[in-house]
Design an enzyme around this catalytic site. Structure first.
Site, short mmCIF file in Angstrom:
data_model
loop_
_atom_site.label_atom_id
_atom_site.label_comp_id
_atom_site.label_asym_id
_atom_site.label_seq_id
_atom_site.Cartn_x
_atom_site.Cartn_y
_atom_site.Cartn_z
N SER A 214 -10.98 -35.95 -1.43
CA SER A 214 -11.46 -36.38 -2.60
C SER A 214 -10.81 -35.67 -4.01
O SER A 214 -10.89 -36.04 -5.01
CB SER A 214 -13.03 -36.02 -2.79
OG SER A 214 -13.32 -34.76 -2.79
N LYS B 91 -10.39 -29.55 -10.48
CA LYS B 91 -11.09 -30.91 -10.18
C LYS B 91 -12.39 -31.10 -10.85
O LYS B 91 -12.98 -29.97 -11.10
CB LYS B 91 -11.59 -30.65 -8.57
CG LYS B 91 -12.11 -32.14 -7.81
CD LYS B 91 -12.30 -31.52 -6.55
CE LYS B 91 -12.92 -33.07 -5.68
NZ LYS B 91 -13.19 -32.42 -4.18
N SER C 155 -11.20 -32.81 2.11
CA SER C 155 -10.81 -32.99 0.61
C SER C 155 -9.93 -32.19 -0.03
O SER C 155 -9.52 -32.76 -1.21
CB SER C 155 -12.40 -33.05 -0.09
OG SER C 155 -13.15 -34.21 0.06
#
Ligand code: NAG
Ligand code: NAG
Ligand code: NAG
Ligand code: NAG
Length: 519
Positions: free
Chosen positions: A195, A114, A219
């Site tokens: 996310s 990420k 997330s």
């Protein structure tokens, strides 16, 4: 860090050896593997390496091609590592000269991170925002240091909901200014969730072997749910947050997002544990089992497990008979595997513990974020922005590119208005601790539960508030093709038990199938 400075001569020598080797093993083209990379697990890949059916270079080439082919549509990847092929060659070279047992647990396995996880290499670390383009981090994130030590190849950075969804409430899940709107590969018009959207999208669509996401509140669990992948949200502190663009140190955690429970466990084994740059890892070190997490991948892992099943709160689907049917089937499977489903828990006590008209999480998070992001930005070696104030100003200046008018940045603005951890924030933190003690802790302890069940990521807020771990496993597909999962949440340090449960459930059900979307 893997060397990227091999001389061209040595590189060409490796390529020659590789071609000779490929010819001698009878494989003449990249598409003619005796071995299929798509959907391969870490264990499949390692076995193929061992049997000389596959090299890390071929593996990285495969993923780079898939990214090239699919990413313009799916937008799960923000950038690829220009050094990924060099790292693959290095991994292949080491595999030839080293004893098999001396290689790291993820040797030669490409991983996507990420984009809020720092790498000190040619890549950017930006949380998806244009504001951090060109910034230089002081060092690899703690989890990246561990991944490199384990032999992983850093394939690239995954997209995300910008700033891990902590900029404005209207920022769509999976959107960031750097790469636009990420798409759910199971249905391009449904929510990929965030996310850690790009991590889930990319691993689901076979653009990487494994990925890392981060979670502050939902997330990892939610995008895993929506993209039919396995997500492990570790106990806060089990994995280092050093070098991760923060929201709040009280809740942030880094965890694997993979196609199988076993893959996620291999990644967790590589990243869990001590990092002096994140003090929380010192206290959480007691949770890391001797010998790692692989030992808990047991097919009979459900035997004797007590699982809290609160039908009327978490599993009541009035107009959704499909969910009822699917989950009832799973409850039978769990029982069949030897689990005890505990249904007579006093849920009104649990709900009452969290009953408040004040949003303590938001109060504490706003103040935490300002302190944490300012401290992150200050320690960058080079950066166009040095404070939350600078970020807000940047967004106003480039409001078209960052879509500030449409999506807002009120979380930034509210955070900037805070002034450290005062009386209000301390009270909020204390109240959340009390809620967790009287709510989740009591529910688990009084009913002697190993885990609480929830459909989707619907208990992620409970786990977030208390720093508890959760594991989600694919459980089914909606009528529009969107996947959904079954989540297991437990007390701090309960990863071994959660992994036993999740693995046995996965092996008994095997719900995951690769996405088939038009492109
Ligand atoms: C990092 O960002 C810069 C722009 O500042 C860009 O030129 C570069 O290509 C990016 N790196 C990678 C690996 O994409
Ligand atoms: C559940 O807890 C509540 C309050 O904590 C209590 O009033 C109620 O009697 C309990 N119900 C049962 C069935 O034990
Ligand atoms: C939450 O609190 C309100 C007001 O104090 C009360 O009316 C309500 O019944 C409570 N709900 C639960 C689930 O305890
Ligand atoms: C994708 O999802 C949308 C919205 O739920 C739905 O209308 C559409 O039929 C779905 N597409 C497929 C192929 O199922």
């Amino acid at each position: 860090m893997a060397s990227s400075k091999s001389s061209p001569l040595r590189l060409s020598l490796y390529s020659t050896l590789l071609i000779l080797f490929l010819q001698s093993s009878g494989s003449h083209s990249k598409t003619n593997h005796a071995f299929s990379i798509k959907e391969a697990t870490v264990q499949d890949l390692q076995l193929a390496f061992e049997k000389n059916q596959l090299t890390s270079r071929q593996l990285v080439e495969f993923y780079l091609e898939e990214i090239h082919r699919l990413n313009p549509l799916l937008r799960g990847v923000i950038e690829v590592n220009p050094d990924a092929l060099c790292q693959a060659d290095e991994a292949d070279r080491k595999r030839k000269v080293k004893a098999p047992g001396s290689l790291g647990g993820l040797h030669g396995i490409p991983i996507l991170l990420k984009d809020n996880i720092a790498t000190k290499d040619k890549m950017n670390t930006t949380a998806g925002s244009l504001a951090l383009l060109g910034s230089i981090v002081p060092r690899d994130a703690g989890v990246v240091t561990k991944l490199r030590k384990a032999g992983a190849i850093i394939l690239g950075k995954a997209s995300l909901s910008e700033w891990a969804h902590f900029r404005g409430n209207n920022v769509p899940s999976g959107w960031c200014a750097r790469s636009g709107q990420g798409k759910n590969p199971y249905n391009l018009s449904t929510d990929p969730c965030g996310s850690s959207s790009g991590s889930a999208i990319s691993v689901a669509a076979n653009m990487a072997a494994v990925t890392l996401g981060t979670e502050t509140d939902g997330s990892i669990l939610c995008p895993s749910n929506n993209n039919a992948v396995v997500g492990i949200k570790p106990t806060v502190g089990l994995t280092s947050r050093a070098g991760v663009i923060p929201i709040t140190p009280r809740q942030d955690t880094v965890g694997p997002m993979c196609r199988t429970v076993a893959d996620a466990v291999y990644v967790l084994d590589a990243i869990a544990g001590l990092d002096y740059n994140d003090k929380a890892t010192i206290e959480a070190l007691k949770y890391v089992p001797h010998g790692g997490y692989k030992q808990f991948l047991k097919p009979d892992g459900l035997k004797g497990k007590r699982l809290g099943l609160v039908r009327n709160v978490f599993f009541s689907f009035e107009n959704e008979p499909l969910y009822t049917e699917v989950f009832e089937r799973h409850f039978s499977t769990l029982r069949h595997g030897g689990a005890i489903l505990v249904e007579n828990v006093n849920i009104s006590k649990f709900l009452a513990a969290y009953n408040s008209s004040i949003d303590y999480e938001s109060i504490a998070m706003a103040a935490d974020f300002k302190l944490a992001i300012n401290s992150y930005l200050k320690q960058l070696v080079v950066s166009p922005v040095r404070s939350l104030k600078d970020l807000i100003a940047f967004n106003n200046k480039f409001s078209n590119l960052e879509k500030i008018k449409e999506y807002g940045q009120e979380l930034f603005v509210d955070a900037e208005a805070t002034n450290g951890i005062g009386k209000k924030e301390k009270e909020a933190v204390l109240n959340m601790a009390k809620m967790s003690r009287n709510g989740f802790e009591k529910l688990i302890r009084e009913n002697k539960l190993d885990a609480l069940l929830s459909p989707f990521a619907s208990i992620s807020w409970v786990l977030a508030m208390g720093g508890y771990p959760g594991v989600i496993v694919p459980a089914g597909y909606d009528t529009d093709g969107t996947p959904f999962g079954l989540c297991f949440g437990g007390l701090k340090g309960s990863e071994p038990t959660l992994i036993e449960i999740a693995y046995a459930f996965e092996q008994a059900t095997k719900i995951r199938r690769p996405p088939s979307f038009k492109h």
